[in-house]
Design an enzyme around this catalytic site. Sequence first.
Site, mmCIF file in Angstrom:
data_model
loop_
_atom_site.group_PDB
_atom_site.id
_atom_site.type_symbol
_atom_site.label_atom_id
_atom_site.label_comp_id
_atom_site.label_asym_id
_atom_site.label_seq_id
_atom_site.Cartn_x
_atom_site.Cartn_y
_atom_site.Cartn_z
ATOM 1 N N HIS A 208 0.781 -1.182 -0.009
ATOM 2 C CA HIS A 208 0.136 0.023 0.107
ATOM 3 C C HIS A 208 1.000 1.032 -0.053
ATOM 4 C CE1 HIS A 208 1.139 -0.022 4.179
ATOM 5 N NE2 HIS A 208 0.469 1.239 4.193
HETATM 6 N N1 UDP Z 1 -4.664 -5.398 8.280
HETATM 7 C C1 UDP Z 1 -6.088 -5.774 8.400
HETATM 8 N N2 UDP Z 1 -6.408 -6.141 7.276
HETATM 9 C C2 UDP Z 1 -6.130 -6.053 5.807
HETATM 10 C C3 UDP Z 1 -4.727 -5.621 5.803
HETATM 11 C C4 UDP Z 1 -3.969 -5.345 6.979
HETATM 12 O O1 UDP Z 1 -6.654 -5.922 9.279
HETATM 13 O O2 UDP Z 1 -6.725 -6.488 4.806
HETATM 14 C C5 UDP Z 1 -4.152 -4.681 9.375
HETATM 15 C C6 UDP Z 1 -2.628 -5.442 9.545
HETATM 16 O O3 UDP Z 1 -2.911 -6.753 9.959
HETATM 17 C C7 UDP Z 1 -2.093 -4.546 10.517
HETATM 18 C C8 UDP Z 1 -2.491 -3.258 9.932
HETATM 19 O O4 UDP Z 1 -3.665 -3.491 9.281
HETATM 20 O O5 UDP Z 1 -2.291 -4.773 11.742
HETATM 21 C C9 UDP Z 1 -1.288 -2.772 9.010
HETATM 22 O O6 UDP Z 1 -1.902 -1.536 8.589
HETATM 23 P P1 UDP Z 1 -1.179 -0.970 7.292
HETATM 24 O O7 UDP Z 1 -0.643 -1.810 6.435
HETATM 25 O O8 UDP Z 1 -2.551 -0.184 6.536
HETATM 26 O O9 UDP Z 1 -0.334 0.177 7.646
HETATM 27 P P2 UDP Z 1 0.989 0.253 8.479
HETATM 28 O O10 UDP Z 1 1.252 -0.746 9.274
HETATM 29 O O11 UDP Z 1 1.813 0.355 7.037
HETATM 30 O O12 UDP Z 1 1.352 1.724 8.936
#
Ligand code: UDP
Length: 349
Positions: A208
């Site tokens: 993403h």
């Molecule tokens: N996540 C979720 N469903 C999805 C994809 C990710 O629940 O379809 C969760 C994942 O397990 C983690 C969080 O969302 O806890 C991560 O979010 P993201 O990757 O959007 O953001 P980042 O961590 O990179 O800031």
Amino acid sequence: MSRATILTVVGARPQFIKAAAVSRAIRATDDFSEILVHTGQHFDQMMSDVFFEELDIPKPDENLAIHGGSHGAMTGQMLEGIERCLLRHKPDWVLVYGDTNSTLAGALAAAKLHIPIVHVEAGLRSFNRRMPEEINRVLTDHVSTLLLSPTTVGIDNLAAEGVTKGVHHVGDVMYDAMLHAQKRSRDSSTILADLCLTDGGYALATVHRAENTDDPVRLQSVMNTIAEAAQDRPVVLPIHPRTRQAVERQKTRLRSIRIIDPVGYIDMVRLLDGASLVLTDSGGLQKEAYFARRPCVTLRDETEWTETIDHGWNRLWTAPDWKPRSEIVDYGTGQAAEAVLGCIRGHRG
Ligand code: UDP
């Protein structure tokens, strides 16, 4: 004794998961109360509502419904909306998580009104100032009163910037959240059966980051790397709305990757638990792969979570192999949310 009011600003998916852990700890105490402000940065059923429903996060007291637009426009509108909330609720503390535009807007609005700020996930650095998240982290840290880091590397990063006051290592609230969800996920999620996947028989991928989605050549290369992992097993990729748009706009070839809609956290924890490999550019997922003791390939050129690399659970996609494996102690024992509240209680202004 009067309760101290914490106004928490959330807006994006990972913040809902972190807030679930801390908000639960706040509700279990009698010396704090919480006002929850949702900026609206992530807003639909599968990027927002599902987390509130599944993780028992209270309904936000304020929803600013701000999404879309450029970074400047979004952050500016949030700043104005959050300032209004702060003037209305007059909290004792403002709590922000991570590194999104909602984090920076919350911190900036509070700093201008002289309200002390707690930054949960302070000190993380990619040292890549082209990432919007890096700008948000650095600026938020430099106006925060309490800088609560999940890792010792975070503490060192802050010290290197001359920031030592109000800095504490508290562990990772995402670990608290995952421990809380794990049993429920095993007992109630039907996602593996729904997708005809078997435990240990597939890889899990997410993409993403703007640095991966916005350049067509780069996105194709990321998808090719994921598809290569799919040669010997299925790969399932719950797709972020930004990535879906980029794939459609840029006509990215997905080969054998199985694309599904974003999933809720309970299903995500089950998908992690059953995966034999994780490929991701997500910050949260890199650590969750470790929490589930699954090997991870990070689809980026650097990571803030360097201990996952040093301890052999994660490697950058540019690295040939994983280092030898050992356990990571930094993330704590699932009590990070209590540690956050302990730091607020212990703070003397
Ligand atoms: N996540 C979720 N469903 C999805 C994809 C990710 O629940 O379809 C969760 C994942 O397990 C983690 C969080 O969302 O806890 C991560 O979010 P993201 O990757 O959007 O953001 P980042 O961590 O990179 O800031």
